[in-house]
Design an enzyme around this catalytic site. Structure first.
Site, short mmCIF file in Angstrom:
data_model
loop_
_atom_site.label_atom_id
_atom_site.label_comp_id
_atom_site.label_asym_id
_atom_site.label_seq_id
_atom_site.Cartn_x
_atom_site.Cartn_y
_atom_site.Cartn_z
N PHE A 1 0.85 -1.19 0.00
CA PHE A 1 0.00 0.00 0.00
C PHE A 1 0.89 1.23 0.00
O PHE A 1 1.77 1.36 0.84
CB PHE A 1 -0.93 0.02 1.23
CG PHE A 1 -1.86 1.20 1.21
CD1 PHE A 1 -3.06 1.13 0.51
CD2 PHE A 1 -1.53 2.39 1.84
CE1 PHE A 1 -3.92 2.23 0.45
CE2 PHE A 1 -2.38 3.49 1.78
CZ PHE A 1 -3.58 3.41 1.08
N LYS B 1 2.84 9.42 8.32
CA LYS B 1 2.00 9.13 9.49
C LYS B 1 2.53 9.67 10.83
O LYS B 1 2.08 10.68 11.32
CB LYS B 1 1.72 7.64 9.56
CG LYS B 1 0.79 7.18 8.43
CD LYS B 1 0.19 5.82 8.68
CE LYS B 1 -0.98 5.55 7.76
NZ LYS B 1 -0.66 4.95 6.47
N ASP C 1 9.04 2.05 1.72
CA ASP C 1 7.93 2.89 2.20
C ASP C 1 7.79 2.63 3.69
O ASP C 1 7.31 1.59 4.12
CB ASP C 1 6.65 2.51 1.44
CG ASP C 1 5.44 3.31 1.89
OD1 ASP C 1 5.49 3.92 2.97
OD2 ASP C 1 4.44 3.31 1.16
#
Ligand SMILES: *Cc1c(COP(=O)(O)O)cnc(C)c1O
Length: 398
Positions: A137, A251, A222
């Site tokens: 993702f 995040k 990532d």
């Protein structure tokens, strides 16, 4: 009408239905959040991996307040001290000896990584292809949706940018088969988050690095979800002793404020040149001050060690539930990034946990995902585990 009903009614009227919330949060402190009625809940989502230092950590709040009172925005035409110090700090923590670029989200950080790889590739053999992993993702912009090799988030958005191909995670042969003479980079999460909380194997990470070296490709990690101490290392790739060329953060980077970053090694530090890439709010001084405070808290409170220690305890407790209930199949993950694989719909378990007062997430592949703040203490964990057991007992007990 209760405050919750009132807000949710307006939400449904005026917010596009990309999400379907049933709770309105109004405050938070550490691992605990309160809803609009004042009901306390344990937040084992960390706002989807954002609040690694917990809700409203006093040092982060103070840094935000102080910075907001002196300079809220500088633009990138002028330098600001917090962003510059943050770049220095991230490069130091990475040990890669490169440079950082700041933006505002995970998708935007991955866009930057993709653009940097393509810019370098265009000058090195006219290459542009990026190999990503199935069940990975990488975000919701068009390029990062193309990078996310999953039909559910691509449907209806054609045409997507081309140049992405997909390989099976933890299957080096599949990655080799996806690489061709136009490939410039391989992009992956060291621990897949949304895709099911699946850690890469040691051999896979080493194999991808070796393949990148052999074929002159960039290895891009990532770290948007797994970064900033979540797995017990600053960045999950460090747990494998394998160095990427680029990695991305977002995040949890700024302790609750929106911020993304792309960090490079020395080789790729100057691929972007003046005006070749940009972001108006990138390196915003308030976000950067919050990020510096977040990093200090992680250091001062030894949260990497705590993520390992309390993560092992949570893993053990979840394994206990797997042993106890037939419908629970497996626990996996690293540090405080853990997934419980279930035979059934994980959303039903998340609802049952919520009813007991513990907020958790789902992930693809029938997984209940736990991402508690790294400030979680043993006592609170024990209490939350009792609540989790009660919820599971309600669902699966005899
Ligand atoms: C959440 C996430 C993203 C996207 O981040 P946004 O800030 O929502 O754009 C990208 N990669 C990974 C691994 C993520 O978990």
């Amino acid at each position: 009408m209760s405050k919750t009903q009132d807000t949710l009614k307006k939400y449904q009227s005026f917010m596009m239905p990309t999400y379907t919330p049933s709770i309105v949060l109004s405050s938070g402190k550490g691992v605990t959040v309160r809803d609009a009625e004042g009901l306390a809940l344990y937040d084992f989502t960390s706002g989807i991996g954002v609040l690694n230092v917990g809700h409203c950590h006093p040092k982060v709040v103070k840094a935000i307040q102080d910075q907001a009172a002196s300079l809220t925005h500088a633009s990138n035409l002028f330098a600001n001290e917090p962003a510059t110090l943050l770049a220095e700090k991230l490069v130091e923590l990475s040990g890669l000896g490169g440079k950082a670029f700041f933006c505002n989200s995970g998708a935007e950080a991955n866009e930057a990584a993709i653009k940097l790889a393509r810019k370098w590739g265009s000058a090195n053999g006219g290459r542009y292809g990026i190999v990503t992993m199935r069940n990975g993702f990488h975000g919701r912009t068009l390029a990062t949706v193309a990078a996310t090799g999953q039909a559910w988030c691509q449907e209806g958005y054609d045409p997507l940018p081309y140049g992405f191909s997909y390989a099976d995670f933890n299957d080096l042969e599949s990655v080799k088969a996806a690489v061709d003479d136009k490939t410039v980079a391989i992009m992956l999460e060291a621990v897949q988050g949304e895709g099911g909380v699946t850690p890469a194997t040691q051999e896979f990470m080493e194999g991808v690095r070796a393949l990148c070296d052999e074929k002159n490709l960039l290895m891009i990690c990532d770290e948007v979800q797994s970064g900033m101490g979540r797995t017990g290392d600053w960045f999950a790739w460090q747990g494998y002793g394998v160095k990427p060329d680029l990695f991305t953060l977002a995040k949890s980077l700024a302790g609750g404020l929106p911020m993304g970053a792309l960090v490079s090694n020395a080789k790729f530090a100057d691929v972007f040149t003046p005006s070749s890439h940009a972001s108006t709010f990138g390196g915003n001084p308030i976000a950067a001050a919050a990020a510096l405070a977040t990093i200090s808290v992680i250091e001062e409170e030894h949260l990497l060690d705590n993520a390992k220690k309390v993560g092992a305890l949570l893993k053990e407790a979840l394994q206990g539930f797997v042993d106890k209930y037939d419908k629970l199949l497996e626990v996996r993950g690293k540090g405080l990034m853990l997934g419980l694989v279930v035979d059934g719909d994980p959303a039903e378990i998340v609802d049952a946990l919520k009813a007991q007062g513990v907020l958790a997430l789902t992930a693809r592949g029938n997984v209940v995902r736990f991402l508690p703040p790294l400030v979680l203490k043993e006592g609170t964990l024990d209490e939350a585990c009792e609540m989790i057991d009660d919820a599971l007992d309600c669902m699966f007990g005899e």
